[in-house]
Design a protein around this motif. Sequence first.
Motif, PDB file in Angstrom:
ATOM      1  N   VAL A  45      83.650  56.319  19.723  1.00  0.00           N
ATOM      2  CA  VAL A  45      83.493  57.543  20.528  1.00  0.00           C
ATOM      3  C   VAL A  45      82.197  58.274  20.157  1.00  0.00           C
ATOM      4  N   PRO A  46      81.921  58.546  18.872  1.00  0.00           N
ATOM      5  CA  PRO A  46      80.640  59.191  18.557  1.00  0.00           C
ATOM      6  C   PRO A  46      79.436  58.329  18.925  1.00  0.00           C
ATOM      7  N   ALA A  47      79.565  57.005  18.806  1.00  0.00           N
ATOM      8  CA  ALA A  47      78.445  56.129  19.157  1.00  0.00           C
ATOM      9  C   ALA A  47      78.138  56.211  20.651  1.00  0.00           C
ATOM     10  N   VAL A  48      79.164  56.198  21.481  1.00  0.00           N
ATOM     11  CA  VAL A  48      78.956  56.291  22.931  1.00  0.00           C
ATOM     12  C   VAL A  48      78.409  57.667  23.304  1.00  0.00           C
ATOM     13  N   LEU A  49      78.969  58.712  22.708  1.00  0.00           N
ATOM     14  CA  LEU A  49      78.474  60.056  23.003  1.00  0.00           C
ATOM     15  C   LEU A  49      77.021  60.215  22.582  1.00  0.00           C
ATOM     16  N   HIS A  50      76.673  59.679  21.434  1.00  0.00           N
ATOM     17  CA  HIS A  50      75.291  59.770  20.964  1.00  0.00           C
ATOM     18  C   HIS A  50      74.369  58.944  21.858  1.00  0.00           C
ATOM     19  N   GLY A  51      74.855  57.823  22.360  1.00  0.00           N
ATOM     20  CA  GLY A  51      74.070  57.027  23.294  1.00  0.00           C
ATOM     21  C   GLY A  51      73.791  57.785  24.582  1.00  0.00           C
ATOM     22  N   CYS A  52      74.794  58.489  25.101  1.00  0.00           N
ATOM     23  CA  CYS A  52      74.593  59.323  26.296  1.00  0.00           C
ATOM     24  C   CYS A  52      73.603  60.440  26.020  1.00  0.00           C
ATOM     25  N   TYR A  53      73.707  61.041  24.866  1.00  0.00           N
ATOM     26  CA  TYR A  53      72.799  62.111  24.441  1.00  0.00           C
ATOM     27  C   TYR A  53      71.359  61.595  24.417  1.00  0.00           C
ATOM     28  N   PHE A  55      70.141  58.914  25.885  1.00  0.00           N
ATOM     29  CA  PHE A  55      69.721  58.494  27.219  1.00  0.00           C
ATOM     30  C   PHE A  55      69.223  59.684  28.033  1.00  0.00           C
ATOM     31  N   CYS A  56      69.995  60.774  28.014  1.00  0.00           N
ATOM     32  CA  CYS A  56      69.590  61.966  28.781  1.00  0.00           C
ATOM     33  C   CYS A  56      68.266  62.533  28.276  1.00  0.00           C
ATOM     34  N   LEU A  57      68.023  62.434  26.991  1.00  0.00           N
ATOM     35  CA  LEU A  57      66.769  62.968  26.448  1.00  0.00           C
ATOM     36  C   LEU A  57      65.566  62.075  26.743  1.00  0.00           C
ATOM     37  N   HIS A  58      65.774  60.789  26.855  1.00  0.00           N
ATOM     38  CA  HIS A  58      64.647  59.873  27.011  1.00  0.00           C
ATOM     39  C   HIS A  58      64.275  59.581  28.458  1.00  0.00           C
ATOM     40  N   VAL A  59      65.141  59.914  29.405  1.00  0.00           N
ATOM     41  CA  VAL A  59      64.805  59.698  30.804  1.00  0.00           C
ATOM     42  C   VAL A  59      63.819  60.782  31.221  1.00  0.00           C
ATOM     43  N   ASP A  60      62.755  60.352  31.879  1.00  0.00           N
ATOM     44  CA  ASP A  60      61.678  61.275  32.234  1.00  0.00           C
ATOM     45  C   ASP A  60      61.881  61.822  33.653  1.00  0.00           C
ATOM     46  N   ASP A  61      62.965  62.586  33.819  1.00  0.00           N
ATOM     47  CA  ASP A  61      63.281  63.183  35.113  1.00  0.00           C
ATOM     48  C   ASP A  61      63.915  64.541  34.847  1.00  0.00           C
ATOM     49  N   TRP A  62      63.530  65.534  35.618  1.00  0.00           N
ATOM     50  CA  TRP A  62      64.024  66.889  35.372  1.00  0.00           C
ATOM     51  C   TRP A  62      65.524  67.007  35.624  1.00  0.00           C
ATOM     52  N   THR A  65      67.683  66.777  32.656  1.00  0.00           N
ATOM     53  CA  THR A  65      67.736  67.972  31.811  1.00  0.00           C
ATOM     54  C   THR A  65      68.997  68.770  32.141  1.00  0.00           C
ATOM     55  N   VAL A  66      69.304  68.870  33.427  1.00  0.00           N
ATOM     56  CA  VAL A  66      70.520  69.563  33.855  1.00  0.00           C
ATOM     57  C   VAL A  66      71.756  68.804  33.353  1.00  0.00           C
ATOM     58  N   VAL A  67      71.728  67.487  33.493  1.00  0.00           N
ATOM     59  CA  VAL A  67      72.846  66.662  33.006  1.00  0.00           C
ATOM     60  C   VAL A  67      72.988  66.833  31.496  1.00  0.00           C
ATOM     61  N   PHE A  68      71.873  66.868  30.782  1.00  0.00           N
ATOM     62  CA  PHE A  68      71.892  67.032  29.326  1.00  0.00           C
ATOM     63  C   PHE A  68      72.522  68.365  28.923  1.00  0.00           C
ATOM     64  N   VAL A  69      72.116  69.438  29.572  1.00  0.00           N
ATOM     65  CA  VAL A  69      72.666  70.768  29.243  1.00  0.00           C
ATOM     66  C   VAL A  69      74.165  70.803  29.534  1.00  0.00           C
ATOM     67  N   ALA A  70      74.571  70.248  30.682  1.00  0.00           N
ATOM     68  CA  ALA A  70      75.995  70.214  31.003  1.00  0.00           C
ATOM     69  C   ALA A  70      76.758  69.364  29.986  1.00  0.00           C
TER      70      ALA A  70
END
Length: 93
Positions: A45-53, A55-62, A65-70
């Motif tokens: 569970v922490p590994a998958v959550l950290h992977g999502c975290y 991914f959201c930070l490394h994608v170069d699309d604004w 950023t909204v998905v990351f904050v949510a």
Amino acid sequence: FGVFMGYYYGTAKQYDMAALWAQTEQECRRYARRRRHNLQKAVWVPAVLHGCYDFCLHVDDWSYTVVFVAFILILDIVAVYEIRRTSQYDAPV
């Protein structure tokens, strides 16, 4: 992510202690299965959550950023909820 790891590890510890007080062999096996399941969740569970975290930070699309904050807000709300819920039944181990 340590909160989620600790939650599942703590739950596994509770099942470990419950197995010591089990009345039947069937109960003991059930608690052992639940313990093993929670130990596995404590890793993935922490590994998958950290992977999502990440991914959201490394994608170069604004929009990510909204998905990351949510995502962070939902993680924080769930973590606080789980901590409060499980602390009601806290007992020394």
